[in-house]
Design a protein around this motif. Structure first.
Motif, PDB file in Angstrom:
ATOM      1  N   UNK A  68       1.143  -1.647   0.202  1.00 15.51           N
ATOM      2  CA  UNK A  68      -0.053  -0.374  -0.045  1.00 15.51           C
ATOM      3  C   UNK A  68       0.582   1.334   0.561  1.00 15.51           C
ATOM      4  N   UNK A  69       2.035   1.404   0.877  1.00 18.24           N
ATOM      5  CA  UNK A  69       2.813   2.526   1.221  1.00 18.24           C
ATOM      6  C   UNK A  69       3.538   2.465  -0.256  1.00 18.24           C
ATOM      7  N   UNK A  70       4.336   1.625  -1.012  1.00 14.27           N
ATOM      8  CA  UNK A  70       4.924   1.838  -2.724  1.00 14.27           C
ATOM      9  C   UNK A  70       3.649   2.391  -3.288  1.00 14.27           C
ATOM     10  N   UNK A 107       4.853   5.781  -4.038  1.00 13.40           N
ATOM     11  CA  UNK A 107       6.305   6.027  -5.208  1.00 13.40           C
ATOM     12  C   UNK A 107       5.186   5.612  -6.537  1.00 13.40           C
ATOM     13  N   UNK A 108       3.414   5.445  -6.201  1.00 12.16           N
ATOM     14  CA  UNK A 108       2.290   4.779  -7.788  1.00 12.16           C
ATOM     15  C   UNK A 108       3.086   4.231  -8.000  1.00 12.16           C
ATOM     16  N   UNK A 109       3.793   3.067  -7.477  1.00 17.26           N
ATOM     17  CA  UNK A 109       4.140   1.333  -7.924  1.00 17.26           C
ATOM     18  C   UNK A 109       3.024   0.442  -7.322  1.00 17.26           C
ATOM     19  N   UNK A 110       2.697   0.202  -8.310  1.00 17.65           N
ATOM     20  CA  UNK A 110       1.512  -0.524  -8.119  1.00 17.65           C
ATOM     21  C   UNK A 110       1.601  -2.520  -8.112  1.00 17.65           C
ATOM     22  N   UNK A 146      -9.986   1.807   1.150  1.00 19.90           N
ATOM     23  CA  UNK A 146      -8.199   1.252   1.930  1.00 19.90           C
ATOM     24  C   UNK A 146      -8.062   0.220   0.640  1.00 19.90           C
ATOM     25  N   UNK A 147      -6.807  -0.302   0.520  1.00 22.42           N
ATOM     26  CA  UNK A 147      -6.793  -0.937  -0.458  1.00 22.42           C
ATOM     27  C   UNK A 147      -6.739  -1.983  -0.608  1.00 22.42           C
ATOM     28  N   UNK A 148      -7.604  -2.567  -0.146  1.00 27.84           N
ATOM     29  CA  UNK A 148      -8.177  -4.151  -0.186  1.00 27.84           C
ATOM     30  C   UNK A 148      -9.385  -3.846  -1.272  1.00 27.84           C
ATOM     31  N   UNK A 149     -10.248  -2.700  -0.619  1.00 26.92           N
ATOM     32  CA  UNK A 149     -11.310  -1.855  -1.795  1.00 26.92           C
ATOM     33  C   UNK A 149     -10.697  -1.769  -3.066  1.00 26.92           C
ATOM     34  N   UNK A 150     -10.355  -0.855  -3.103  1.00 29.71           N
ATOM     35  CA  UNK A 150      -9.289  -0.337  -4.625  1.00 29.71           C
ATOM     36  C   UNK A 150      -9.046  -1.984  -4.953  1.00 29.71           C
ATOM     37  N   UNK A 151      -7.965  -2.688  -4.725  1.00 26.61           N
ATOM     38  CA  UNK A 151      -8.195  -3.699  -5.527  1.00 26.61           C
ATOM     39  C   UNK A 151      -8.700  -5.104  -5.690  1.00 26.61           C
ATOM     40  N   UNK A 152      -9.857  -4.744  -4.852  1.00 22.61           N
ATOM     41  CA  UNK A 152     -10.868  -5.130  -5.590  1.00 22.61           C
ATOM     42  C   UNK A 152     -12.012  -5.283  -6.502  1.00 22.61           C
TER      43      UNK A 152
END
Length: 294
Positions: A111-113, A117-120, A167-173
């Protein structure tokens, strides 16, 4: 380049603070669990580079160069994430943690990266279309890591994540994606000295920059970012051109000891990322205060 005895010079003000803390006998502050990521990429010609950011002067540890990272958020351990690569139980064994806090550390690193940094470090879930919300099929192989994620839609997602609107999980989902924990290589763990009023228990990871992605200064927490070869960064730090704290310097020295990215990746598999480095105040042979690592 390595750092052993006599350790790192300590400003008189910090040494006095450490002595006062020891004399008063108060309990140390509880460290906040955090994760940080060394993004690595091949250099032009030969060798490899690491991505560093200089935190804003007004921030904690401001004015010094570090790697993207930050504290673990409560949501990092409580949400369900679809994984490709080692699952939380595997990470628990590697980091010598329970599965829930192990998930939190790995999720925070990814999540932090992305935030800073915009890296997924994620891939499409099997059979997922862009923006779909499909069901994961255990054992299926995810798609490739996406290339450029700097477009307007991705940036809107990232901004929502930073602002805690999602949240990060919500974004990925919502994107039909799963975290790629196999792209994170555990390296070390550092705990801030007991005499410091703000303390962190930080897990360091390595990650190779995914093909087609590029770092971006998007966090709002840095006033300068750059890619630099680890040996050059160390040389500039020794000359006083780059301010860095001991964990950054030591980690750069450890990574720089390896000639290429393949060797760095191989070294990561052999390291102990669970036993913390716990610096302490000591004294050099000449009587000057030093921050000792052993």
């Amino acid at each position: 380049m390595t750092y052993e005895e006599p350790g790192f010079p300590v400003p008189d003000s910090l040494a006095e603070h450490a002595r006062r803390f020891a004399a008063e006998g108060g309990p140390p502050a509880t460290p906040r669990v955090a994760a940080t990521v060394l993004l690595l990429r091949p250099a032009t010609g030969s060798g490899y580079e690491v991505y560093v950011i200089r935190r804003l002067a007004a921030m904690t540890f401001g004015g010094v160069y570090a790697f993207p990272g930050g504290g673990v958020d409560p949501s990092d351990s409580r949400v369900h994430l679809d994984w490709a690569g080692p699952d939380p139980a595997d990470w628990a064994r590697r980091l010598r943690l329970a599965p829930e806090p192990a998930q939190a550390v790995v999720c925070a690193a990814a999540r932090e990266v992305f935030e800073e940094a915009g890296v997924l470090l994620a891939s499409p879930r099997p059979g997922a279309g862009q923006g779909a919300v499909p069901g994961a099929v255990p054992g299926d192989v995810p798609g490739d890591v996406p290339g450029d994620v700097s477009g307007a839609r991705w940036e809107a997602d990232r901004a929502d994540l930073v602002a805690h609107r999602t949240g990060f999980a919500d974004l990925l989902r919502a994107r039909g994606m799963m975290i790629r924990s196999d792209l994170l290589l555990p390296w070390s763990r550092w705990i801030t000295p007991e005499f410091e009023p703000r303390r962190f228990d930080t897990y360091f990871f390595l990650a190779l920059l995914p093909a087609g992605q590029r770092t971006r200064d998007v966090s709002g927490e840095a006033d300068h970012t750059m890619w630099i070869e680890p040996r050059e960064a160390l040389a500039r730090a020794q000359r006083g051109d780059l301010a860095m704290l001991p964990p950054t310097l030591v980690t750069l020295g450890e990574v720089a000891a390896h000639p290429d990215l393949d060797a760095v990746v191989a070294a990561a598999a052999r390291r102990d990322p669970a036993t913390p480095v716990t610096p302490r105040l000591g004294t050099a042979a000449d009587g000057t205060p030093r921050l000792l690592l052993r």
